[in-house]
Design a protein around this motif. Structure first.
Motif, PDB file in Angstrom:
ATOM      1  N   UNK A 165    -139.580  59.845 -17.102  1.00  0.00           N
ATOM      2  CA  UNK A 165    -139.090  60.116 -15.761  1.00  0.00           C
ATOM      3  C   UNK A 165    -139.466  58.950 -14.854  1.00  0.00           C
ATOM      4  N   UNK A 166    -138.572  58.635 -13.911  1.00  0.00           N
ATOM      5  CA  UNK A 166    -138.834  57.560 -12.957  1.00  0.00           C
ATOM      6  C   UNK A 166    -138.793  58.137 -11.544  1.00  0.00           C
ATOM      7  N   UNK A 167    -139.839  57.852 -10.773  1.00  0.00           N
ATOM      8  CA  UNK A 167    -139.888  58.191  -9.357  1.00  0.00           C
ATOM      9  C   UNK A 167    -139.779  56.885  -8.577  1.00  0.00           C
ATOM     10  N   UNK A 168    -138.652  56.677  -7.945  1.00  0.00           N
ATOM     11  CA  UNK A 168    -138.397  55.406  -7.271  1.00  0.00           C
ATOM     12  C   UNK A 168    -138.522  55.512  -5.765  1.00  0.00           C
ATOM     13  N   UNK A 169    -138.937  54.411  -5.140  1.00  0.00           N
ATOM     14  CA  UNK A 169    -139.040  54.364  -3.683  1.00  0.00           C
ATOM     15  C   UNK A 169    -138.149  53.264  -3.126  1.00  0.00           C
ATOM     16  N   UNK A 170    -137.543  53.570  -1.995  1.00  0.00           N
ATOM     17  CA  UNK A 170    -136.724  52.626  -1.236  1.00  0.00           C
ATOM     18  C   UNK A 170    -137.347  52.504   0.147  1.00  0.00           C
ATOM     19  N   UNK A 171    -137.418  51.290   0.676  1.00  0.00           N
ATOM     20  CA  UNK A 171    -138.028  51.074   1.984  1.00  0.00           C
ATOM     21  C   UNK A 171    -136.943  50.865   3.030  1.00  0.00           C
ATOM     22  N   UNK A 172    -136.797  51.837   3.915  1.00  0.00           N
ATOM     23  CA  UNK A 172    -135.840  51.717   5.006  1.00  0.00           C
ATOM     24  C   UNK A 172    -136.341  50.699   6.026  1.00  0.00           C
ATOM     25  N   UNK A 173    -135.410  49.943   6.597  1.00  0.00           N
ATOM     26  CA  UNK A 173    -135.770  48.936   7.592  1.00  0.00           C
ATOM     27  C   UNK A 173    -136.056  47.576   7.009  1.00  0.00           C
ATOM     28  N   UNK A 174    -136.016  47.456   5.686  1.00  0.00           N
ATOM     29  CA  UNK A 174    -136.451  46.221   5.029  1.00  0.00           C
ATOM     30  C   UNK A 174    -135.545  45.022   5.338  1.00  0.00           C
ATOM     31  N   UNK A 175    -134.287  45.290   5.643  1.00  0.00           N
ATOM     32  CA  UNK A 175    -133.380  44.192   5.975  1.00  0.00           C
ATOM     33  C   UNK A 175    -133.367  43.828   7.434  1.00  0.00           C
ATOM     34  N   UNK A 176    -134.106  44.596   8.253  1.00  0.00           N
ATOM     35  CA  UNK A 176    -134.093  44.339   9.689  1.00  0.00           C
ATOM     36  C   UNK A 176    -132.742  44.682  10.298  1.00  0.00           C
ATOM     37  N   UNK A 177    -132.583  44.330  11.563  1.00  0.00           N
ATOM     38  CA  UNK A 177    -131.335  44.636  12.257  1.00  0.00           C
ATOM     39  C   UNK A 177    -130.173  43.774  11.772  1.00  0.00           C
ATOM     40  N   UNK A 178    -130.469  42.595  11.254  1.00  0.00           N
ATOM     41  CA  UNK A 178    -129.412  41.668  10.843  1.00  0.00           C
ATOM     42  C   UNK A 178    -128.807  42.050   9.495  1.00  0.00           C
ATOM     43  N   UNK A 179    -129.633  42.484   8.550  1.00  0.00           N
ATOM     44  CA  UNK A 179    -129.155  42.659   7.182  1.00  0.00           C
ATOM     45  C   UNK A 179    -129.230  44.107   6.694  1.00  0.00           C
ATOM     46  N   UNK A 214    -144.681  37.776   5.781  1.00  0.00           N
ATOM     47  CA  UNK A 214    -143.382  38.439   5.685  1.00  0.00           C
ATOM     48  C   UNK A 214    -142.324  37.648   6.454  1.00  0.00           C
ATOM     49  N   UNK A 215    -142.650  37.269   7.671  1.00  0.00           N
ATOM     50  CA  UNK A 215    -141.700  36.520   8.499  1.00  0.00           C
ATOM     51  C   UNK A 215    -141.334  35.183   7.853  1.00  0.00           C
ATOM     52  N   UNK A 216    -142.332  34.487   7.317  1.00  0.00           N
ATOM     53  CA  UNK A 216    -142.083  33.178   6.706  1.00  0.00           C
ATOM     54  C   UNK A 216    -141.193  33.305   5.468  1.00  0.00           C
ATOM     55  N   UNK A 217    -141.535  34.239   4.591  1.00  0.00           N
ATOM     56  CA  UNK A 217    -140.767  34.395   3.360  1.00  0.00           C
ATOM     57  C   UNK A 217    -139.368  34.947   3.610  1.00  0.00           C
ATOM     58  N   UNK A 218    -139.184  35.671   4.710  1.00  0.00           N
ATOM     59  CA  UNK A 218    -137.865  36.226   5.015  1.00  0.00           C
ATOM     60  C   UNK A 218    -136.841  35.111   5.233  1.00  0.00           C
ATOM     61  N   UNK A 219    -137.319  33.953   5.695  1.00  0.00           N
ATOM     62  CA  UNK A 219    -136.460  32.774   5.776  1.00  0.00           C
ATOM     63  C   UNK A 219    -135.626  32.655   7.036  1.00  0.00           C
ATOM     64  N   UNK A 220    -135.734  33.624   7.914  1.00  0.00           N
ATOM     65  CA  UNK A 220    -135.034  33.610   9.198  1.00  0.00           C
ATOM     66  C   UNK A 220    -135.736  34.614  10.096  1.00  0.00           C
ATOM     67  N   UNK A 221    -135.393  34.608  11.366  1.00  0.00           N
ATOM     68  CA  UNK A 221    -136.049  35.529  12.289  1.00  0.00           C
ATOM     69  C   UNK A 221    -135.764  36.969  11.873  1.00  0.00           C
ATOM     70  N   UNK A 222    -136.816  37.735  11.709  1.00  0.00           N
ATOM     71  CA  UNK A 222    -136.686  39.134  11.323  1.00  0.00           C
ATOM     72  C   UNK A 222    -136.883  40.002  12.549  1.00  0.00           C
ATOM     73  N   UNK A 223    -135.917  40.903  12.810  1.00  0.00           N
ATOM     74  CA  UNK A 223    -136.023  41.821  13.926  1.00  0.00           C
ATOM     75  C   UNK A 223    -136.145  43.233  13.376  1.00  0.00           C
TER      76      UNK A 223
END
Length: 293
Positions: A165-179, A214-223
């Motif tokens: 069995x697999x219990x998976x998690x998804x993180x809402x908001x991870x793409x920010x407002x842009x993505x 997180x901000x640096x690795x995101x590669x662009x401004x994260x909102x």
């Protein structure tokens, strides 16, 4: 005699009352930009004799334990034969044991053969907690997940084929407002391809010591998304889900603004109705000061 845990110690919410045995320390990957859980630890595969002794101590404290969680970040990084020996030790020490679970990464699952996974299942390892985070290759790259949509789908299918069995998690908001649409669309595509038993959503929360990375690795401004944006992501996610097999769905983690529970696809309309009520201000959200990861 208490178990000599190496702190910090983390476990899924559903493992709160279960026995925890640390078979590894830290996380073998430990590069995900959103996660600071194991940054204070060096990854170590613990010696079998040390683990064996701690199992004996645990059995004296909780001889009737029925469920065990293997910590730390990804116990499945251990060689299969070592995990099999640990499972044997657990069953010998705990005669009422009915379930063993652990965190797993897509890479850990893919590194095991089908036969090895089947053997682990036969010895009592029945549930894997998998951080999916996102199904978008763009977002997975931006958060340094070290996985692709195809790789995650392949890992989930491989676990399913072995009876796990697999219990998976998804993180809402991870793409920010842009993505956010890219994030949710990719996640829907992944979940509609891969069999999963349990699905949970978390709401992104960045600890202070990880924000700059997180901000640096995101590669662009994260909102950061606000609560309304996250609720709209949840609507889009649930609306698009048509999983290949029924899924137990939860968003009751402490990070979420709105707790939801149901089965998909059966309860899709009920969940969407609850989300709409929250968007219309008719259903209260969890206050920010009591949220956390």
């Amino acid at each position: 005699m208490p178990l000599p845990y190496h702190m910090p110690l983390f476990r899924p919410p559903s493992e709160a009352d279960n026995l925890i045995i640390q078979v590894t320390l830290g996380c073998s990957f430990n590069q995900c930009s959103f996660c600071s859980m194991y940054r204070s630890k060096h990854y170590v595969q613990r010696a079998l004799d040390v683990v064996s002794e701690e199992i004996k101590i645990a059995a004296r404290r909780r001889p009737d334990a029925r469920r065990v969680f293997l910590a730390d970040g990804d116990a499945l990084s251990l060689p299969a034969d070592q995990v099999l020996m640990i499972l044997d030790l657990l069953h010998t020490a705990l005669p009422k044991l009915s379930r063993v679970s652990c965190y797993a990464t897509p890479g850990n699952i893919l590194a095991k053969s089908h036969d090895e996974l089947v053997q682990l299942k036969a010895k009592g390892l029945s549930l894997l907690y998998l951080g999916i985070e996102s199904g978008s290759d763009l977002i997975l790259k931006k958060i340094t997940k070290g996985a692709s949509q195809q790789g995650i789908v392949k890992a989930m299918q491989k676990a399913f084929d072995a009876g796990l069995k697999v219990s998976g998690t998804v993180i809402l908001g991870l793409g920010g407002k842009e993505h956010w649409r890219e994030h949710i669309d990719g996640t829907v595509a992944l979940l509609n391809r891969a069999p999963i038993t349990y699905l949970s959503t978390l709401q992104l929360h960045l600890e202070d010591d990880i924000v700059d990375e997180f901000q640096t690795k995101f590669g662009e401004k994260y909102e950061m998304q606000d609560d309304r944006g996250v609720l709209e992501e949840q609507v889009s996610l649930i609306s698009g889900l048509n999983p290949p097999k029924p899924v137990v769905f939860r968003s009751n983690h402490a990070s979420n603004a709105l707790a939801l529970a149901g089965n998909l696809p059966r309860d899709k309309e009920k969940l969407l109705s609850q989300l709409q009520a929250a968007l219309d201000g008719q259903r209260p959200l969890r206050p920010c000061f009591i949220r956390g990861m």
